[in-house]
Enzyme design. Sequence first.
Site, PDB file in Angstrom:
ATOM      1  N   SER A 176       0.670  -1.339  -0.035  1.00  0.00           N
ATOM      2  CA  SER A 176      -0.051  -0.140   0.153  1.00  0.00           C
ATOM      3  C   SER A 176       0.772   1.099   0.035  1.00  0.00           C
ATOM      4  CB  SER A 176      -0.899   0.111   1.462  1.00  0.00           C
ATOM      5  OG  SER A 176      -1.663   1.369   1.240  1.00  0.00           O
ATOM      6  N   TYR A 187      -2.538   0.379   9.928  1.00  0.00           N
ATOM      7  CA  TYR A 187      -2.669  -0.604   8.606  1.00  0.00           C
ATOM      8  C   TYR A 187      -1.386  -0.205   7.629  1.00  0.00           C
ATOM      9  CZ  TYR A 187      -3.912  -1.000   3.611  1.00  0.00           C
ATOM     10  OH  TYR A 187      -3.751  -1.301   2.242  1.00  0.00           O
ATOM     11  N   LYS A 216       1.377  -3.173   6.519  1.00  0.00           N
ATOM     12  CA  LYS A 216       1.781  -3.651   5.100  1.00  0.00           C
ATOM     13  C   LYS A 216       3.365  -3.493   5.216  1.00  0.00           C
ATOM     14  CE  LYS A 216      -2.029  -4.330   3.014  1.00  0.00           C
ATOM     15  NZ  LYS A 216      -2.456  -5.473   2.345  1.00  0.00           N
TER      16      LYS A 216
END
Length: 324
Positions: free
Chosen positions: A117, A141, A145
């Site tokens: 991402s 998040y 990643k």
Amino acid sequence: MTWMVTGGAGYIGAHVVQAFLDEGMDVVVVDDLSSGHEEFVPAGTPFVRTSILDGATLRTAMREHAVTGVVHLAGYKYAGVSVQRPLHTYEQNVTGTARLLEAMQAADVDAVVFSSSAAVYGTPDTDLVTEATATAPESPYGESKLIGEWLLRDQATATAETDRPLRHTSLRYFNVVGSGRADLYDSSPHNLFPLVIDALLAGRTPRINGTDYATPDGTCVRDYIHVADLARSHVAAARTLAAGGTLEPVYNLGSGDGVSVREIMTTMAEVTGIPFVPEEAPRRPGDPARIVASGDLAARDLDWRMRHTLTEMAASAWEARRPR
């Protein structure tokens, strides 16, 4: 030769599955349907409903379907919500990836394309992000990643001298939009395109958060790419790994040229035929003015290019969701 697509019943995953099938490549879908849709899985495509935390089921599926590579898209993808649910985010994205890699090693599967991402960059201090831009994630998040990328790197190092060294690449996405088929759509409650479309379908006026940024029209500028273009590059990466070729550890899939939120609103009004003037609200905390990435490296190695205009992206998203 069969590729397992984790998260293959989701919006992006279903497009990746379709891209593999279009190229005549066999696929098995793994998804727990926490955010995916079983109807997105093409008829006749093997589907295993399970979590990537279930390593035993993953191993069994890999062996039963003679899996030779994995495209790993499954995970918890809501950056903002991850701040309130860090433990859940890490379990799904970090522990889940570790379990998947364990299952791959046990089943002698040695190739993986990982869905990373743009969130790994946080708020970059450059107008154009490249793979050399420093990573500084600002949410659980984004951190999860980046840790996923590290897991692949470290497993590749650990298996380098074995008869099946892990071969891998990670694709860092930006804002994925549009639809490659009228029956596949983005159902995220957090992404801009579905938020705009949902508002219009409900008779509400879409909202812009922040109109005083240092950008040409005062609204945030982001990198929007079409989901079908993205899917093609997954296939290109898988083909290279399957052929024993070498890829870079990470690639940005970016347009090199951003689009503002106001431009998206204008385009949505045009393609939907629903005229509106967006509501204007204050900035949201943590929203950078501009994030745009270069896709030059991916263009060199992964058949990456922007094949769709903003109008085509918006029109395809609307076609997949409009009333019939």
